[in-house]
Design an enzyme around this catalytic site. Structure first.
Site, PDB file in Angstrom:
ATOM      1  N   ARG A 184     145.111  48.645  51.111  1.00 17.40           N
ATOM      2  CA  ARG A 184     145.142  47.262  51.611  1.00 17.40           C
ATOM      3  C   ARG A 184     144.302  46.371  50.713  1.00 17.40           C
ATOM      4  O   ARG A 184     144.630  45.230  50.430  1.00 17.40           O
ATOM      5  CB  ARG A 184     144.639  47.200  53.053  1.00 17.40           C
ATOM      6  N   ASP A 213     150.103  52.656  50.433  1.00 14.97           N
ATOM      7  CA  ASP A 213     150.563  51.967  51.644  1.00 14.97           C
ATOM      8  C   ASP A 213     151.479  50.829  51.211  1.00 14.97           C
ATOM      9  O   ASP A 213     151.761  50.672  50.013  1.00 14.97           O
ATOM     10  CB  ASP A 213     149.371  51.457  52.475  1.00 14.97           C
ATOM     11  N   HIS A 274     154.790  53.596  55.846  1.00 17.24           N
ATOM     12  CA  HIS A 274     153.733  52.962  55.050  1.00 17.24           C
ATOM     13  C   HIS A 274     153.945  53.220  53.560  1.00 17.24           C
ATOM     14  O   HIS A 274     153.003  53.515  52.829  1.00 17.24           O
ATOM     15  CB  HIS A 274     152.353  53.473  55.480  1.00 17.24           C
ATOM     16  N   GLU A 341     153.077  55.903  62.225  1.00 21.06           N
ATOM     17  CA  GLU A 341     153.765  54.612  62.305  1.00 21.06           C
ATOM     18  C   GLU A 341     154.991  54.546  61.393  1.00 21.06           C
ATOM     19  O   GLU A 341     155.100  53.650  60.554  1.00 21.06           O
ATOM     20  CB  GLU A 341     152.777  53.480  61.968  1.00 21.06           C
ATOM     21  N   TRP A 407     144.074  59.992  66.026  1.00 24.37           N
ATOM     22  CA  TRP A 407     143.544  58.614  65.979  1.00 24.37           C
ATOM     23  C   TRP A 407     143.910  57.814  67.220  1.00 24.37           C
ATOM     24  O   TRP A 407     143.153  56.957  67.648  1.00 24.37           O
ATOM     25  CB  TRP A 407     144.021  57.901  64.709  1.00 24.37           C
ATOM     26  N   ASP A 434     136.618  49.526  61.268  1.00 25.26           N
ATOM     27  CA  ASP A 434     137.166  48.182  61.037  1.00 25.26           C
ATOM     28  C   ASP A 434     137.130  47.365  62.330  1.00 25.26           C
ATOM     29  O   ASP A 434     137.171  46.143  62.285  1.00 25.26           O
ATOM     30  CB  ASP A 434     138.585  48.239  60.470  1.00 25.26           C
ATOM     31  N   TRP A 471     139.424  50.812  57.673  1.00 26.22           N
ATOM     32  CA  TRP A 471     140.620  50.116  57.156  1.00 26.22           C
ATOM     33  C   TRP A 471     140.172  48.748  56.662  1.00 26.22           C
ATOM     34  O   TRP A 471     139.331  48.093  57.285  1.00 26.22           O
ATOM     35  CB  TRP A 471     141.680  50.007  58.263  1.00 26.22           C
ATOM     36  N   THR A 472     140.749  48.335  55.548  1.00 25.20           N
ATOM     37  CA  THR A 472     140.149  47.182  54.866  1.00 25.20           C
ATOM     38  C   THR A 472     140.866  45.847  55.085  1.00 25.20           C
ATOM     39  O   THR A 472     140.414  44.835  54.570  1.00 25.20           O
ATOM     40  CB  THR A 472     140.052  47.471  53.356  1.00 25.20           C
TER      41      THR A 472
END
Ligand SMILES: [Zn+2]
Length: 530
Positions: A184, A213, A274, A341, A407, A434, A471-472
């Protein structure tokens, strides 16, 4: 409290004013000890061992790793003593005066990462079964030295006194991880090396890199140069978004740097979802075959519908070629393949995917993902590696030897452990750095126990440990990443190392103050605690 600066050569002990070169006075040692994660067994003694220019380090003979740890210790104190300490590889008595002695000895009670650290006024003795334990003993010493030890910008002499103490220590969990999302936001190699050092300080041993991603492919693959030429850069429509990638030499440097700090770098290559950055250069690997573009996270869908086509043999060839180079670059036991996802919209309308589904008598698209994952697992196992993926890989049937990173809460992890699969817990509730600190305060992370109370006792051995995930997309700068990660990472380190019966948040909080001073010197930014 900052201890008085002294010039080496002056033998007066400034802690109590006595004139002994090795002070045996009764100092308030306990007040100076703020070790995180808290050791399992600790008895604080009287007096100090002072490291000075005459202190010798004895490393076990014929053990390269032990010698490297001795060099690491010598390097750590070099700027503070005025010269490097002499390292002797010769056999020595363990009670040699003014010496730090490393001793390797197989002991079941220490496991592979445990150690005994015995600090007396005239010597330090470190005993461990494996070099990792020796390295962690050095980190414990580091935390007992004044925080100015962390200032590597200039040479200045400080009193390197270590309180006399006996510590016997070993971690509860073998997987003590942090994920950094380099897709990201591209994170500079220097920043990742800095995090490896920070993980080592807190005896964490896994750095998972989220390398691919929708926002970019960050890893050089020699067979597919377009992955870094085209798939690592944002579309021209977003001139302010900065892409980038790691060369294979960068990765080798990071892996070696981490290895010397007992951190394993685990690569994550996302599939089948992703993955839309790949279709910038290789559109035929998606179901529709359409060229995509790379967009910043907040400028497009959170979850992209274009994913790898599970009915196209070229996809499996591509991924096996990629993973073939990945296992050459990374030495981790586990390779993370994402798996989360992955919307099935395209698979439902794709003739190739539907043909694959029919050919293998699969009931639905979830089972098609399971088939996809099993093929990838088969390949990784053939290379001597194990597959780990997010808990979505449970849907449609878990691959034979796969480990699960849970998660979406702990339900997936519990289900996998009940099926005798290894599990790493990283639930959003405690481990997502995050998340805003008001959503996941430090105390929530600190009190987290990766072993769920409802898990039967005979299945608890399948919980490898836990991991914090950074996560950024919400923290796109290095400063913001620091502030989200700290102090929660410090809380997690104790949650994963120290037995739960020894954990005490108030006590942890008292020790944490000393660590903020250390982080200040290291220029690590930290956010609020709640
Ligand atoms: Zn398809």
């Amino acid at each position: 409290m900052i201890r008085t600066t002294i010039v080496i050569g002056l033998t007066m002990c400034l802690a109590c004013g006595c004139s002994a070169s090795k002070c045996a006075g009764d100092h308030t040692n306990a007040a100076k000890i703020n070790i995180i994660p808290k050791p399992v067994e600790m008895t604080v003694g009287k007096g100090l061992f002072r490291i000075d220019t005459d202190t010798k380090i004895y490393a076990p003979t014929a053990n390269t790793e032990a010698e490297q740890i001795a060099e690491y210790l010598a390097e750590m104190v070099k700027h503070r003593t005025g010269s490097g300490l002499e390292i002797s590889r010769s056999r020595t008595s363990q009670t040699e005066s003014n010496a730090i002695t490393f001793h390797l000895e197989h002991r079941d009670d220490l496991g592979s990462e445990g150690y005994i650290l015995s600090v007396r006024p005239d010597s330090i003795l470190i005993t461990a079964s494996q070099p990792a334990g020796m390295f962690y003993a050095v980190q414990t010493i580091r935390q007992m030295l004044p925080e100015q030890i962390e200032d590597t910008t200039k040479e200045h002499y400080i009193n390197l006194s270590v309180p006399c103490i006996y510590i016997k220590d070993r971690p509860v969990f073998v997987w003590r991880g942090l994920l950094l999302d380099c897709s990201r936001v591209f994170l500079e190699k220097k920043f990742l090396l800095r995090y490896i050092d920070l993980l080592a300080l807190y005896k964490m041993n896994i750095l998972q890199l989220h390398l691919t991603d929708d926002q970019g492919w960050r890893l050089e693959i020699k067979k597919y140069p377009e992955l870094t030429e085209l798939c690592s850069e944002f579309s021209d429509r977003y001139p302010d978004a900065k892409g980038g990638y790691y060369s294979q030499d960068d990765i080798k440097e990071m892996v070696e740097y981490a290895r010397r700090r007992y951190v394993t770098v685990v690569p994550e290559i996302e599939m089948p979802g992703h993955s839309s950055s790949v279709f910038v250069a290789y559109p035929h690997l998606s179901c529709r075959g359409e060229k995509t573009e790379i967009f910043p996270f907040w400028k497009g869908p959170t979850i992209t519908k274009d994913i790898f086509c599970a009915g196209n043999e070229d996809v499996y060839t591509f991924l096996e070629n990629v993973l073939g180079e990945v296992v050459e670059m990374f030495d981790s036991e586990y390779i993370h393949i994402g798996g989360d996802e992955a919307p099935k919209d395209r698979w439902k309308e794709c003739p190739k995917c539907q043909a694959m589904l029919a050919r293998h008598n699969l009931t639905d698209e979830e089972h098609l993902q399971a088939y996809f994952t099993q093929r990838i697992e088969h390949f990784l196992n053939s290379k001597g590696r194990k597959l780990i993926g997010w808990d979505e890989i449970l849907e449609g049937g878990l691959a034979k030897n796969a480990a699960v990173m849970s998660w979406r809460g702990t339900v997936g992890g519990i289900k996998a452990a009940r099926m005798d699969h290894y599990v790493v817990m990283s639930p959003t509730s405690a481990c997502y750095f995050d998340y805003d600190i008001r959503t996941t305060p430090l105390k929530e992370t600190y009190l987290y126990n990766p072993v769920p109370a409802e898990l039967p006792s005979d299945k608890r051995k399948f919980i490898l440990g836990g991991q914090g995930n950074m996560w950024t997309q919400s923290a796109p700068t290095e400063t913001a990443i620091d502030k989200h990660t700290f102090p929660r990472l410090i809380g997690l380190s104790e949650a994963l190392w120290t037995p739960s019966e020894l954990k005490d948040f108030d006590d942890f909080h008292n020790r944490l103050g000393a660590h903020y001073r250390r982080l200040d010197i290291m220029h690590v930014k930290y956010g609020p605690e709640k």
